[in-house]
Motif scaffolding. Structure first.
Motif, short mmCIF file in Angstrom:
data_model
loop_
_atom_site.label_atom_id
_atom_site.label_comp_id
_atom_site.label_asym_id
_atom_site.label_seq_id
_atom_site.Cartn_x
_atom_site.Cartn_y
_atom_site.Cartn_z
N TRP A 83 1.51 2.87 10.67
CA TRP A 83 2.65 3.08 11.56
C TRP A 83 2.44 4.38 12.32
O TRP A 83 2.14 5.42 11.73
CB TRP A 83 3.96 3.15 10.77
CG TRP A 83 4.52 1.81 10.45
CD1 TRP A 83 5.27 1.02 11.24
CD2 TRP A 83 4.37 1.08 9.21
NE1 TRP A 83 5.61 -0.14 10.60
CE2 TRP A 83 5.07 -0.12 9.34
CE3 TRP A 83 3.71 1.35 8.01
CZ2 TRP A 83 5.13 -1.06 8.34
CZ3 TRP A 83 3.79 0.42 7.01
CH2 TRP A 83 4.49 -0.79 7.18
N ALA A 84 2.60 4.34 13.63
CA ALA A 84 2.46 5.54 14.45
C ALA A 84 3.71 6.41 14.36
O ALA A 84 3.67 7.59 14.64
CB ALA A 84 2.21 5.15 15.91
N ASN A 85 4.80 5.81 13.93
CA ASN A 85 6.09 6.47 13.91
C ASN A 85 6.73 6.32 12.53
O ASN A 85 6.96 5.18 12.10
CB ASN A 85 6.94 5.82 15.00
CG ASN A 85 8.32 6.38 15.10
OD1 ASN A 85 8.93 6.72 14.10
ND2 ASN A 85 8.81 6.45 16.32
N PRO A 86 7.04 7.41 11.83
CA PRO A 86 7.64 7.30 10.50
C PRO A 86 8.95 6.50 10.49
O PRO A 86 9.25 5.80 9.54
CB PRO A 86 7.88 8.75 10.07
CG PRO A 86 6.86 9.53 10.82
CD PRO A 86 6.72 8.82 12.15
N LEU A 101 12.05 -4.66 3.64
CA LEU A 101 11.37 -5.40 2.56
C LEU A 101 11.80 -4.97 1.17
O LEU A 101 11.94 -5.79 0.27
CB LEU A 101 9.86 -5.24 2.69
CG LEU A 101 9.20 -6.08 3.77
CD1 LEU A 101 7.74 -5.73 3.90
CD2 LEU A 101 9.35 -7.56 3.47
N VAL A 102 11.96 -3.68 0.95
CA VAL A 102 12.21 -3.16 -0.39
C VAL A 102 13.70 -3.02 -0.68
O VAL A 102 14.12 -3.04 -1.83
CB VAL A 102 11.47 -1.81 -0.59
CG1 VAL A 102 11.72 -1.23 -1.96
CG2 VAL A 102 9.98 -2.00 -0.37
N GLY A 103 14.51 -2.89 0.37
CA GLY A 103 15.94 -2.79 0.17
C GLY A 103 16.45 -1.36 0.07
O GLY A 103 17.63 -1.14 -0.17
N THR A 104 15.58 -0.40 0.24
CA THR A 104 15.95 1.01 0.23
C THR A 104 14.91 1.78 1.03
O THR A 104 13.84 1.27 1.30
CB THR A 104 16.06 1.54 -1.22
OG1 THR A 104 16.61 2.85 -1.20
CG2 THR A 104 14.72 1.55 -1.92
N THR A 105 15.25 3.00 1.39
CA THR A 105 14.30 3.81 2.16
C THR A 105 13.19 4.34 1.25
O THR A 105 13.38 4.40 0.02
CB THR A 105 15.01 5.01 2.81
OG1 THR A 105 15.50 5.87 1.78
CG2 THR A 105 16.14 4.55 3.72
N PRO A 106 12.05 4.75 1.82
CA PRO A 106 10.98 5.31 0.99
C PRO A 106 11.44 6.53 0.18
O PRO A 106 11.09 6.67 -0.99
CB PRO A 106 9.89 5.70 2.00
CG PRO A 106 10.16 4.86 3.19
CD PRO A 106 11.64 4.64 3.23
N GLY A 107 12.23 7.40 0.79
CA GLY A 107 12.71 8.59 0.07
C GLY A 107 13.60 8.22 -1.10
O GLY A 107 13.45 8.76 -2.19
N HIS A 113 9.71 3.86 12.26
CA HIS A 113 9.40 2.42 12.21
C HIS A 113 8.95 2.02 10.81
O HIS A 113 9.28 0.93 10.33
CB HIS A 113 8.32 2.07 13.24
CG HIS A 113 8.80 2.19 14.65
ND1 HIS A 113 8.01 2.67 15.65
CD2 HIS A 113 9.98 1.90 15.22
CE1 HIS A 113 8.69 2.67 16.78
NE2 HIS A 113 9.90 2.21 16.54
N PHE A 114 8.19 2.90 10.16
CA PHE A 114 7.79 2.64 8.77
C PHE A 114 9.01 2.56 7.87
O PHE A 114 9.14 1.63 7.06
CB PHE A 114 6.84 3.74 8.27
CG PHE A 114 6.71 3.80 6.78
CD1 PHE A 114 6.19 2.73 6.06
CD2 PHE A 114 7.12 4.93 6.08
CE1 PHE A 114 6.08 2.78 4.68
CE2 PHE A 114 7.01 4.99 4.71
CZ PHE A 114 6.49 3.92 4.00
N ILE A 115 9.92 3.50 8.00
CA ILE A 115 11.12 3.52 7.16
C ILE A 115 11.92 2.24 7.35
O ILE A 115 12.38 1.64 6.37
CB ILE A 115 11.97 4.78 7.45
CG1 ILE A 115 11.23 6.03 6.98
CG2 ILE A 115 13.34 4.68 6.79
CD1 ILE A 115 11.81 7.35 7.48
N HIS A 153 0.84 -1.20 0.00
CA HIS A 153 0.00 0.00 0.00
C HIS A 153 0.87 1.25 0.00
O HIS A 153 0.59 2.23 -0.70
CB HIS A 153 -0.94 -0.03 1.21
CG HIS A 153 -1.94 1.07 1.23
ND1 HIS A 153 -2.92 1.20 0.27
CD2 HIS A 153 -2.11 2.11 2.09
CE1 HIS A 153 -3.65 2.28 0.54
NE2 HIS A 153 -3.18 2.84 1.64
N ALA A 154 1.95 1.21 0.76
CA ALA A 154 2.88 2.35 0.82
C ALA A 154 3.51 2.63 -0.55
O ALA A 154 3.67 3.79 -0.94
CB ALA A 154 3.98 2.07 1.84
N LEU A 155 3.83 1.59 -1.29
CA LEU A 155 4.41 1.77 -2.63
C LEU A 155 3.46 2.54 -3.54
O LEU A 155 3.87 3.42 -4.29
CB LEU A 155 4.77 0.41 -3.25
CG LEU A 155 5.97 -0.29 -2.65
CD1 LEU A 155 6.03 -1.74 -3.11
CD2 LEU A 155 7.26 0.44 -2.97
#
Length: 180
Positions: free
Chosen positions: A155-158, A168-174, A160-162, A135-137
């Motif tokens: 996620w209550a805390n960014p 899982l993805v192998g890189t940060t969301p940014g 923890h999400f990062i 969903h984040a993707l």
């Protein structure tokens, strides 16, 4: 998203199933050239067919070297698991415990936990985390910032999400957003 069609001679060199790779800087640049304005804008000089063929070979070489990411979300078959999956797909930020979800569909947490493990090969927590990252993707691709995505996905805390996303993805969301 970028789509590149490969001739059969090159297509047989990449996986024959849907796969996710972390693109190298070179692969990213090749994708940008192969899908950029030179392919559709009449005001620019079109890419030479021989150059296009060479770039496709480079792309396939880069994909061949890139590790395939373990991003797969198995689909449940059992009706009880499908009901839980439907609830969480509709509300990915739902932080209900498995026992609460079980009560809402008429199954015990123990039964659901066993089914997640035997049918899907992962725990409920692992499955829900992968669902949330999927969903984040989508949200990241739509241009939402990391904090919004973290909260929208439960996620209550960014941070923890990062961490979960990077695992899982192998890189940060940014970084993922800039790789596209």
């Amino acid at each position: 998203m970028r789509i590149v069609f490969l001739p059969p001679s090159l297509a047989r060199l990449v996986p024959d199933h849907p796969a996710v790779f972390t693109a190298s800087d070179l692969a990213r640049e090749v994708l940008l050239v192969l899908t950029g304005p030179r392919n559709y804008d009449p005001a620019t000089r079109p890419l030479d067919p021989a150059a296009r063929a060479r770039l496709r070979r480079v792309l396939v070489d880069e994909l061949h070297e890139a590790p395939e990411q373990p991003l797969q979300l198995p689909e449940p078959v059992d009706d009880r698991l499908r009901a839980v999956a439907r609830l969480l797909r509709e509300h990915p930020a739902d932080n209900s415990a498995l026992a609460e979800l079980g009560r809402s569909i008429g199954a015990s947490a123990r039964t659901l936990s066993r089914l997640f493990h035997t049918e899907l090969g992962m725990t409920f927590y692992e499955w829900r985390t992968q669902l949330r990252v999927y969903h984040a993707l989508v949200l990241l691709a739509d241009g939402h910032d990391t904090t919004h995505v973290a909260h929208a996905c439960g996620w209550a805390n960014p941070s923890h999400f990062i961490a979960a996303f990077a695992k899982l993805v192998g890189t940060t969301p940014g970084r993922h957003r800039h790789l596209k």
